[in-house]
Scaffold this motif. Sequence first.
Motif, PDB file in Angstrom:
ATOM      1  N   VAL A 247       0.908  -1.402   0.153  1.00 11.17           N
ATOM      2  CA  VAL A 247      -0.097   0.046   0.049  1.00 11.17           C
ATOM      3  C   VAL A 247       0.858   1.471  -0.029  1.00 11.17           C
ATOM      4  CG1 VAL A 247      -0.245   0.108   2.367  1.00 11.17           C
ATOM      5  CG2 VAL A 247      -2.025   1.151   1.097  1.00 11.17           C
ATOM      6  N   ILE A 248       0.493   2.385  -0.594  1.00 12.88           N
ATOM      7  CA  ILE A 248       1.180   3.770  -0.761  1.00 12.88           C
ATOM      8  C   ILE A 248       0.073   4.540  -0.547  1.00 12.88           C
ATOM      9  CG2 ILE A 248       2.976   2.962  -2.304  1.00 12.88           C
ATOM     10  CD1 ILE A 248       1.571   4.395  -4.627  1.00 12.88           C
ATOM     11  N   PRO A 249       0.468   5.691  -0.027  1.00 14.07           N
ATOM     12  CA  PRO A 249      -0.577   6.727   0.582  1.00 14.07           C
ATOM     13  C   PRO A 249      -1.620   7.390  -0.578  1.00 14.07           C
ATOM     14  CG  PRO A 249       1.540   7.119   1.355  1.00 14.07           C
ATOM     15  CD  PRO A 249       1.873   6.266   0.241  1.00 14.07           C
ATOM     16  N   GLY A 250      -1.116   7.503  -1.704  1.00 11.55           N
ATOM     17  CA  GLY A 250      -1.866   8.230  -2.762  1.00 11.55           C
ATOM     18  C   GLY A 250      -1.493   8.083  -4.014  1.00 11.55           C
ATOM     19  N   ILE A 251      -2.413   8.129  -5.013  1.00 14.63           N
ATOM     20  CA  ILE A 251      -2.078   7.983  -6.423  1.00 14.63           C
ATOM     21  C   ILE A 251      -1.278   8.786  -6.931  1.00 14.63           C
ATOM     22  CG2 ILE A 251      -4.196   9.142  -7.527  1.00 14.63           C
ATOM     23  CD1 ILE A 251      -4.936   6.486  -9.198  1.00 14.63           C
ATOM     24  N   GLN A 252      -1.107   9.975  -6.475  1.00 12.48           N
ATOM     25  CA  GLN A 252      -0.233  10.903  -6.955  1.00 12.48           C
ATOM     26  C   GLN A 252       1.086  10.594  -6.799  1.00 12.48           C
ATOM     27  OE1 GLN A 252      -1.678  11.402  -3.920  1.00 12.48           O
ATOM     28  NE2 GLN A 252      -0.929  12.982  -2.794  1.00 12.48           N
ATOM     29  N   TYR A 253       1.588   9.599  -5.904  1.00  7.66           N
ATOM     30  CA  TYR A 253       2.727   8.965  -6.002  1.00  7.66           C
ATOM     31  C   TYR A 253       3.153   7.824  -6.741  1.00  7.66           C
ATOM     32  CZ  TYR A 253       2.325  11.651  -1.564  1.00  7.66           C
ATOM     33  OH  TYR A 253       2.190  12.593  -0.487  1.00  7.66           O
ATOM     34  N   LEU A 254       2.393   7.394  -7.683  1.00  9.04           N
ATOM     35  CA  LEU A 254       2.405   6.262  -8.377  1.00  9.04           C
ATOM     36  C   LEU A 254       3.511   6.437  -9.227  1.00  9.04           C
ATOM     37  CD1 LEU A 254       1.512   3.529  -8.816  1.00  9.04           C
ATOM     38  CD2 LEU A 254      -0.194   4.302 -10.491  1.00  9.04           C
ATOM     39  N   PRO A 255       3.470   7.721 -10.077  1.00 10.45           N
ATOM     40  CA  PRO A 255       4.384   7.840 -11.267  1.00 10.45           C
ATOM     41  C   PRO A 255       5.613   7.675 -10.787  1.00 10.45           C
ATOM     42  CG  PRO A 255       2.720   9.315 -11.232  1.00 10.45           C
ATOM     43  CD  PRO A 255       2.548   8.559  -9.985  1.00 10.45           C
ATOM     44  N   VAL A 256       6.254   7.978  -9.527  1.00 12.13           N
ATOM     45  CA  VAL A 256       7.491   7.680  -8.809  1.00 12.13           C
ATOM     46  C   VAL A 256       7.822   6.538  -9.204  1.00 12.13           C
ATOM     47  CG1 VAL A 256       9.014   8.066  -6.813  1.00 12.13           C
ATOM     48  CG2 VAL A 256       7.240   9.640  -7.368  1.00 12.13           C
ATOM     49  N   PHE A 257       7.001   5.489  -8.551  1.00 14.65           N
ATOM     50  CA  PHE A 257       7.516   4.154  -8.909  1.00 14.65           C
ATOM     51  C   PHE A 257       7.361   3.447  -9.992  1.00 14.65           C
ATOM     52  CE2 PHE A 257       5.962   4.752  -4.356  1.00 14.65           C
ATOM     53  CZ  PHE A 257       7.122   4.585  -3.537  1.00 14.65           C
ATOM     54  N   LEU A 258       6.564   3.943 -10.951  1.00 14.90           N
ATOM     55  CA  LEU A 258       6.449   3.265 -12.191  1.00 14.90           C
ATOM     56  C   LEU A 258       7.681   3.679 -12.991  1.00 14.90           C
ATOM     57  CD1 LEU A 258       2.585   4.007 -13.211  1.00 14.90           C
ATOM     58  CD2 LEU A 258       3.784   1.987 -12.503  1.00 14.90           C
ATOM     59  N   ASN A 259       8.108   5.029 -12.886  1.00 17.52           N
ATOM     60  CA  ASN A 259       9.388   5.482 -13.338  1.00 17.52           C
ATOM     61  C   ASN A 259      10.652   4.549 -13.065  1.00 17.52           C
ATOM     62  OD1 ASN A 259      10.526   7.326 -14.876  1.00 17.52           O
ATOM     63  ND2 ASN A 259       9.903   9.236 -13.666  1.00 17.52           N
ATOM     64  N   LEU A 260      10.487   4.311 -11.779  1.00 19.79           N
ATOM     65  CA  LEU A 260      11.760   3.389 -11.075  1.00 19.79           C
ATOM     66  C   LEU A 260      11.402   1.693 -11.707  1.00 19.79           C
ATOM     67  CD1 LEU A 260      11.745   5.100  -7.678  1.00 19.79           C
ATOM     68  CD2 LEU A 260      13.592   5.229  -9.568  1.00 19.79           C
ATOM     69  N   LEU A 261      10.506   1.379 -11.356  1.00 23.66           N
ATOM     70  CA  LEU A 261      10.265   0.057 -11.769  1.00 23.66           C
ATOM     71  C   LEU A 261      10.594  -0.421 -12.920  1.00 23.66           C
ATOM     72  CD1 LEU A 261       9.361  -2.655 -10.354  1.00 23.66           C
ATOM     73  CD2 LEU A 261       7.058  -2.162 -10.916  1.00 23.66           C
ATOM     74  N   GLY A 262      10.175  -0.103 -14.013  1.00 24.39           N
ATOM     75  CA  GLY A 262      10.599  -0.539 -15.358  1.00 24.39           C
ATOM     76  C   GLY A 262      11.874  -0.413 -15.730  1.00 24.39           C
TER      77      GLY A 262
END
Length: 481
Positions: A247-262
Motif C-alpha cells: 500500500v502507498i498513501p495516494g495515487i499521486q505517488y504512483l508515477p515515482v514508482f512506475l518510473n523506477l520499476l520498469g
Amino acid sequence: MPHPTIPLEGAQFLKAETVGLAEPRGFKALGESAERSAKHTAEIAATIPHWQEWREAANQIKSYAIANLDKLLVEFERNVTARGATVLWAADAHEANQYILDLVKEHNVKTIVKSKSMVSEEMELNHALEAVGARPVETDLGEYLVQLARQRPTHIVTPALHLSAADVGRLFQDKLKEPFSAEHQHLTNVARRHLREDFIIADMGISGCNFAMADTGTICVVENEGNAGLSTSAPPIHVVLMGVEKVIPGIQYLPVFLNLLGRSGTGQKLTTYTHLFHGPPPGRKMVVILLDNGRTNVLKDPAARMALFCIRCGACLNACPVYRRTGGWAYGWVYPGPIGAVLTPHLIGLDKAGKLPFASSLCGACGEACPVRIDIPHQLVHMRHRAVNEPSPMNSPMERLTWAVWAWWFSGPKRYRLAMAMVKLGIRMAKILPWHPGKLGAWTRGRELPRVPGGPAFRDWWRRNGAQMKPTSQTEPITHP
Ligand code: SF4
C-alpha cells in the motif's frame, strides 16, 4: 503473527547451493543474463536526469507508508470496498489459500488463470489448488515454463532465466507434444496458442498487486505480455493477492514508482502494460486478499523495516555476484538474491533461514542498484548479528564451540603458528591421499585445495631479515625537534 505453515524447503543456503552447482550450463547462462540486465538498467537509469532524487523520493514515500501501515491499510480497505470489492485479511499462507479454496468450491471453479504473483509462490497456491482438483495455469510466459517443467522460478522478474530456447523447445515437445523448435517467435506462438484456450474457459483469474493506493482504493498491476490484462478481465472472478506492504498513501505517488520499476526491473522506460483496477466491472466479482505471512515480524524490528520498501524489481539480484553464480534455487525459498537473504529469515524464521544473510560478499552492489534505496548491505549485517545471537543454524552449540576453539587458537602467537603449520600439513597430506572431489561436503565439490606456498612464512622471514632492513625514504621515521 505466526510464521507460514506451508512446508518449506529448508531455506539453508549452504545446503541448497549444490543445486546451482549441479547445473553449470544453465547457471552460467543465468549469471551472464543477470549481468547484462544490470548493465542495461544502469545505462537506462543514466539517461534520466535526477535518478538519485527519484530514488530518494521513493524511499521517503515507502518510509511514510510502512510507518503508517495500519492506517493506510484500513483506508485502502474502506475505499476499495466502496468500489464493490471484497477484502479478506490473511494472517498466513494457509489462511489465504483457504479463502481461495472456499471461492473455488462456492463458484465451482475448474480452471484458474494466474498472472505473475510472488505472493502466490509464497502461499504454494498451485499445490493447494491442485490438491482439490482445480487446474491453475500460469500465464506469464516465464512462470508458464517453470510450471510445465515443475520447477521453481530462479528470478523474481524473469522466472525462467535459466532455460535456453532449446530447453524450452524440448519442454514443449515433451509436455505439449509440439514439434521441436528453438526459434523464439515459434515458441512464443506455441505458448500463446495453448494459453488462449485457457483464458477462454477460465472461471477465475488471480493477479498480484504492485501498488495499492490507499486514498482511492486503486490496485495497480504492471506487466509486459498482456496476460495480466486477460487473466483479470476474461474470467468472472478476479482475486488480487497482495502483501500488506504494497500500500502507498495516494495515487499521486504512483508515477515515482512506475518510473523506477520498469527501468530497474527490465531496463524499460515503462512496462508495456500498466493496469489500474478501480473495483470490479459491473456483474463481476473482485476479492482482495491482504496477506501478512510474516511481514509484521519485519515491522517488529525497527532496524529491519526498510526491507518492506521492496518493490520486487529484481535489480539487486542482477547486481549480486553471489546470485549470478548460484541462481535463485540456491536460496531455498521464494525470494532469492540479496533481498531474499534479508527477507526470508523474517518471513519464515531465523531458525530455518539463519544462514541466508551470510550468502553475500557485502560488496554493496545490491544497495547501489536498489531503486528505493534499501540499504541492503546493512540489512544483511543486521540479520547476521541476529542470526548469531538468536536461535538459528548460526547459533548452534557446534557453531559456538567451533568459533570458541578458533578464537582460542588464534589469540596467542604460538598457538597461531602451530595452527598454521597444522593447516599446511593437512593440505599436503590431503594432496597425497586419494582425493575425491566433494568428499568434504558441498564446499569442496566446486573448489580446488589451495597451493601451500614454498619457502618460509613471512613471520619467519621477518624474524631473520627484518632487523637488518633500512627504512626507505618513504618510510623514514619522522624525527621531532
Ligand atoms: S530490494 Fe530493491 S533492488 Fe532488490 S528487488 Fe527490492 S526494490 Fe528491487
